[in-house]
Design an enzyme around this catalytic site. Structure first.
Site, PDB file in Angstrom:
ATOM      1  N   LYS A  37       0.847  -1.205   0.000  1.00  0.00           N
ATOM      2  CA  LYS A  37       0.000   0.000   0.000  1.00  0.00           C
ATOM      3  C   LYS A  37       0.878   1.248   0.000  1.00  0.00           C
ATOM      4  CE  LYS A  37      -3.938  -2.258   2.248  1.00  0.00           C
ATOM      5  NZ  LYS A  37      -4.737  -2.492   3.461  1.00  0.00           N
ATOM      6  N   GLN A  95      -4.431  -0.895   9.670  1.00  0.00           N
ATOM      7  CA  GLN A  95      -4.425  -2.244   9.105  1.00  0.00           C
ATOM      8  C   GLN A  95      -5.025  -3.242  10.103  1.00  0.00           C
ATOM      9  OE1 GLN A  95      -3.625  -2.947   5.953  1.00  0.00           O
ATOM     10  NE2 GLN A  95      -4.004  -5.131   6.216  1.00  0.00           N
ATOM     11  N   ASP A 131     -10.526   3.505   4.477  1.00  0.00           N
ATOM     12  CA  ASP A 131     -11.034   2.146   4.261  1.00  0.00           C
ATOM     13  C   ASP A 131     -12.551   2.093   4.093  1.00  0.00           C
ATOM     14  OD1 ASP A 131      -9.235  -0.093   4.166  1.00  0.00           O
ATOM     15  OD2 ASP A 131      -8.536   0.496   6.148  1.00  0.00           O
TER      16      ASP A 131
HETATM   17  N1  GUN Z   1      -7.134  -6.342   6.535  1.00  0.00           N
HETATM   18  C1  GUN Z   1      -7.588  -7.100   5.515  1.00  0.00           C
HETATM   19  N2  GUN Z   1      -8.158  -6.331   4.553  1.00  0.00           N
HETATM   20  C2  GUN Z   1      -8.059  -5.062   4.979  1.00  0.00           C
HETATM   21  C3  GUN Z   1      -8.451  -3.821   4.415  1.00  0.00           C
HETATM   22  O1  GUN Z   1      -9.038  -3.719   3.321  1.00  0.00           O
HETATM   23  N3  GUN Z   1      -8.177  -2.728   5.172  1.00  0.00           N
HETATM   24  C4  GUN Z   1      -7.558  -2.802   6.386  1.00  0.00           C
HETATM   25  N4  GUN Z   1      -7.356  -1.673   7.045  1.00  0.00           N
HETATM   26  N5  GUN Z   1      -7.188  -3.936   6.930  1.00  0.00           N
HETATM   27  C5  GUN Z   1      -7.434  -5.065   6.223  1.00  0.00           C
END
Ligand code: GUN
Length: 294
Positions: free
Chosen positions: A53, A97, A120
């Site tokens: 990311k 995350q 998100d």
């Molecule tokens: N863990 C698994 N998928 C995601 C996501 O799309 N965003 C975040 N913040 N954590 C995750």
């Protein structure tokens, strides 16, 4: 068959467009979009995602503020950090995350993120907006993985209206928002989950099958209608015997080799939905940045 959907290529196209748009905004407003990436602890998979990311954000011209925190951090300290980021002008998007360590209440943390910085799309306000908005083309912060799946479907140039879409999985991150997005495309949507009876037959009636279960290769050939579109959200790390040798492998929730005998179009793992999740995170950050400019 068939179409193997190239998520990497489609994500790259999206990122190229975002880079141009961000560049135009930067020049016009003399400001730089910023994304705060918060990771607590060092779960291996999370570290891989966070790295990917960060790299992609930098590529499209987003500044990244990286917070890698000790896994024993208190809930209180984590909330303090989010409150600080909520009011920091240089931060337009905040990503925490998941999963978080078990001593931290995930829901409480996500609720603390200011909704207009919610990269998100997990905050209840944004979940509500997604639920009541009438189209998928409004500038709403939408969970990245399901939005990425929708963009993959749109690339196929297939009329989605009236199609029976079955989403396997009812998580807040994928299953539920995916169902909302498909409903707005005028699909007839069914959500299947661990308590669904006769799941195999239900899935075999789907024109569009979205697998977001987290179980390696659970979706077999018999679960798939001839010429269905199959989107595999799963990322499962397994050990597999390949010609007598045990190898680490990443597989989806769908048995790819079996599915490709049936499906009209299918996403691979890796290289399908994964890159789209990241591209959509950047899209959300750009939307937050744009909104902050007034
Ligand atoms: N863990 C698994 N998928 C995601 C996501 O799309 N965003 C975040 N913040 N954590 C995750």
């Amino acid at each position: 068959m068939n179409n193997i959907i190239d998520g990497k290529k489609i994500a790259q196209k999206l990122k190229d467009n975002l880079k141009l748009e961000i560049n135009t905004l930067k020049q016009k407003y003399k400001k730089v979009p910023g994304l705060a990436v918060v990771q607590v602890g060092s779960v291996a998979a999370s570290s891989v995602y966070v790295k990917a990311k960060t790299k992609s954000a930098l590529e499209v011209g987003i500044e990244v503020f990286d917070y890698h925190l000790d896994e024993n951090i208190t809930e209180e300290k984590l909330i303090k950090l989010i409150q600080k980021l909520n009011v920091q002008d240089s931060v337009n998007g905040i990503l925490v995350q998941l999963p978080l360590p078990s001593h931290i209440n995930e829901k409480l943390i996500l609720d603390c993120i200011q909704p207009n910085k919610d990269a998100d799309g997990f905050h209840p306000l944004n979940v509500g907006k997604l639920s009541i908005s009438e189209t998928n083309d409004e500038n709403i912060l939408v969970p990245c993985t399901p939005y990425g799946c929708l963009l993959l479907l749109r690339e196929l140039d297939v009329n989605l209206q009236g199609k029976h879409a079955v989403v396997i999985g009812r998580s807040n991150i994928v299953g539920k928002p995916m169902a909302q997005l498909l409903l707005k495309e005028s699909c007839t949507v069914t959500i299947a989950h661990s308590k669904t009876t006769n799941i195999e037959d239900l899935c075999a009636s789907a024109d569009i099958l979205i697998a977001a279960v987290g179980k390696p290769e659970i979706v077999k050939m018999d679960w798939i209608k001839k010429n269905a579109i199959v989107i595999d959200v799963g990322i499962n790390r397994i050990q597999k015997n390949v010609e007598g040798e045990i190898k680490n492998k990443i597989v989806g929730d769908v048995n790819f080799d079996e599915a490709k005998e049936r499906a009209f179009a299918l996403t691979p793992v890796p290289g399908g939905v994964g890159p789209m999740t990241i591209a959509c995170l950047l899209r959300n950050t750009k939307i937050s940045f744009e909104n902050s400019l007034g």
